[in-house]
Scaffold this motif. Sequence first.
Motif, PDB file in Angstrom:
ATOM      1  N   ASP A   1      44.957 -15.931  -3.414  1.00  0.00           N
ATOM      2  CA  ASP A   1      45.958 -15.727  -2.349  1.00  0.00           C
ATOM      3  C   ASP A   1      45.258 -15.487  -1.023  1.00  0.00           C
ATOM      4  O   ASP A   1      44.356 -14.655  -0.939  1.00  0.00           O
ATOM      5  CB  ASP A   1      46.798 -14.450  -2.594  1.00  0.00           C
ATOM      6  CG  ASP A   1      47.232 -14.321  -4.016  1.00  0.00           C
ATOM      7  OD1 ASP A   1      47.471 -15.363  -4.631  1.00  0.00           O
ATOM      8  OD2 ASP A   1      47.319 -13.171  -4.503  1.00  0.00           O
ATOM      9  N   HIS A   2      45.777 -16.149   0.008  1.00  0.00           N
ATOM     10  CA  HIS A   2      45.222 -15.949   1.354  1.00  0.00           C
ATOM     11  C   HIS A   2      45.213 -14.473   1.750  1.00  0.00           C
ATOM     12  O   HIS A   2      44.231 -13.971   2.276  1.00  0.00           O
ATOM     13  CB  HIS A   2      46.060 -16.727   2.382  1.00  0.00           C
ATOM     14  CG  HIS A   2      45.617 -18.137   2.549  1.00  0.00           C
ATOM     15  ND1 HIS A   2      45.139 -18.624   3.740  1.00  0.00           N
ATOM     16  CD2 HIS A   2      45.568 -19.158   1.678  1.00  0.00           C
ATOM     17  CE1 HIS A   2      44.822 -19.908   3.587  1.00  0.00           C
ATOM     18  NE2 HIS A   2      45.070 -20.249   2.338  1.00  0.00           N
ATOM     19  N   GLU A   3      46.336 -13.801   1.466  1.00  0.00           N
ATOM     20  CA  GLU A   3      46.483 -12.412   1.935  1.00  0.00           C
ATOM     21  C   GLU A   3      45.441 -11.503   1.301  1.00  0.00           C
ATOM     22  O   GLU A   3      45.057 -10.491   1.877  1.00  0.00           O
ATOM     23  CB  GLU A   3      47.878 -11.845   1.606  1.00  0.00           C
ATOM     24  CG  GLU A   3      49.054 -12.714   2.024  1.00  0.00           C
ATOM     25  CD  GLU A   3      49.247 -13.899   1.091  1.00  0.00           C
ATOM     26  OE1 GLU A   3      49.434 -13.652  -0.105  1.00  0.00           O
ATOM     27  OE2 GLU A   3      49.176 -15.066   1.543  1.00  0.00           O
ATOM     28  N   ALA A   4      44.993 -11.848   0.112  1.00  0.00           N
ATOM     29  CA  ALA A   4      44.053 -10.962  -0.587  1.00  0.00           C
ATOM     30  C   ALA A   4      42.599 -11.230  -0.178  1.00  0.00           C
ATOM     31  O   ALA A   4      41.703 -10.468  -0.526  1.00  0.00           O
ATOM     32  CB  ALA A   4      44.211 -11.139  -2.095  1.00  0.00           C
TER      33      ALA A   4
ATOM     34  N   ASP B   1      39.323 -10.968   1.391  1.00  0.00           N
ATOM     35  CA  ASP B   1      38.688  -9.888   2.144  1.00  0.00           C
ATOM     36  C   ASP B   1      37.177 -10.092   2.073  1.00  0.00           C
ATOM     37  O   ASP B   1      36.602 -10.109   0.985  1.00  0.00           O
ATOM     38  CB  ASP B   1      39.090  -8.550   1.502  1.00  0.00           C
ATOM     39  CG  ASP B   1      38.575  -7.371   2.300  1.00  0.00           C
ATOM     40  OD1 ASP B   1      37.704  -7.582   3.183  1.00  0.00           O
ATOM     41  OD2 ASP B   1      39.021  -6.241   2.027  1.00  0.00           O
TER      42      ASP B   1
ATOM     43  N   ASN C   1      41.048 -14.770  -7.259  1.00  0.00           N
ATOM     44  CA  ASN C   1      40.839 -13.916  -6.092  1.00  0.00           C
ATOM     45  C   ASN C   1      39.382 -13.479  -6.025  1.00  0.00           C
ATOM     46  O   ASN C   1      39.020 -12.347  -6.344  1.00  0.00           O
ATOM     47  CB  ASN C   1      41.771 -12.709  -6.140  1.00  0.00           C
ATOM     48  CG  ASN C   1      43.175 -13.074  -5.693  1.00  0.00           C
ATOM     49  OD1 ASN C   1      43.372 -14.036  -4.950  1.00  0.00           O
ATOM     50  ND2 ASN C   1      44.154 -12.320  -6.141  1.00  0.00           N
TER      51      ASN C   1
END
Length: 349
Positions: free
Chosen positions: A114-117, A119, A6
């Motif tokens: 992870d895509h969602e993480a 930022d 990440n």
Amino acid sequence: MNYVKNAWYVASWAQDLLPEKPYGTFILNEPVVVWRNADGELAAMEDRCVHRLAPLSLGRCEGDKLRCMYHGLLFDRTGAVVEIPGQDLIPAQARVRSYPAAEKHSWVWIWMGDHEAADEVLIPGAVGLDHPDYILGHGQLDYAAEARLINDNLLDFSHLSYVHANSFGAPEAWAYERPKITMLERGVRVERWITGESAVPGEAIGQPIERFASYDFLVPGVLLMTGGNFPQGTSQSLGGGAPDMSKALAGVTFTSQAVTPMTDKTARYFFSWGPHRDHGDEALRDTLMGIAAMAFGEDKDIIEAQQRVMDATPDFRIMPTTADRGVTLFNRLVEKLARDERTRLSVAS
Ligand code: FES
Ligand SMILES: [Fe+2]
């Protein structure tokens, strides 16, 4: 490899990635293709066709899509196959992984977790080539060594006195004095004053000076460093603390450097360096880049040689010294972040 997933990894210089010219690389052992459509918009995905594993970086851009030039499967920007020549049915598993990509500070960054993480706030604040305050040169270097060894090198500048005795003309103070090290949320800050006669070799500005140098080394392996020359006594008057860089008499430069692990034993090193506009010009930038080319070659020589010895040594052990404090703190942070990622993954599955 024990690296944080990440995190934003530098894949290339933004200016080297031309529209509709897919570029294949490896990051953390994963083959990645980065490409721009005709409008310059970025996409990144697995560089491995789902059909028979040909690299998509050898493919052809068609509008917003990328065609594998082996048997013609057509992929959209999310990695999904949208056409199989001569076949109507597209299986659900006909897709490759895509990666969040961003262009910032003259680099193309890829998020490997992870895509969602993902930022963009986590993109380290490098100084881009178009920054108005600095006149920067840039380059890159490929290493036949593990990225971590380059990170370790950048976290311990005691090597300057030896590895770079010729190029930087670094005084022995770099090895004999310990810097101040502060833990940051995603890295460490390393600050030091170099005082005494030989603080700034070759520098003559008509008064005794000392040099302050400070850098942040951030996950996954990004060094952001500035430094400048101050009147002798400044360090003492500040109790060894950090000066206001805008008060520097001379010699303010900035360097941004990024180490990207490609495979277990290969890495790519991206760098820029140059003077603040008030402290130099294009000629000084070119001089600095000449010094950098020599210095970074010196690092590459010793690190690749170190890698060869490590490879020939079963179960090798290292013996840290007090100069390794930054190395140890950073590597502990990486281990913790990587461990937290694995724990989150195992809880989720
Ligand atoms: S390997 Fe890509 S279409 Fe066959
Ligand atoms: Fe070095």
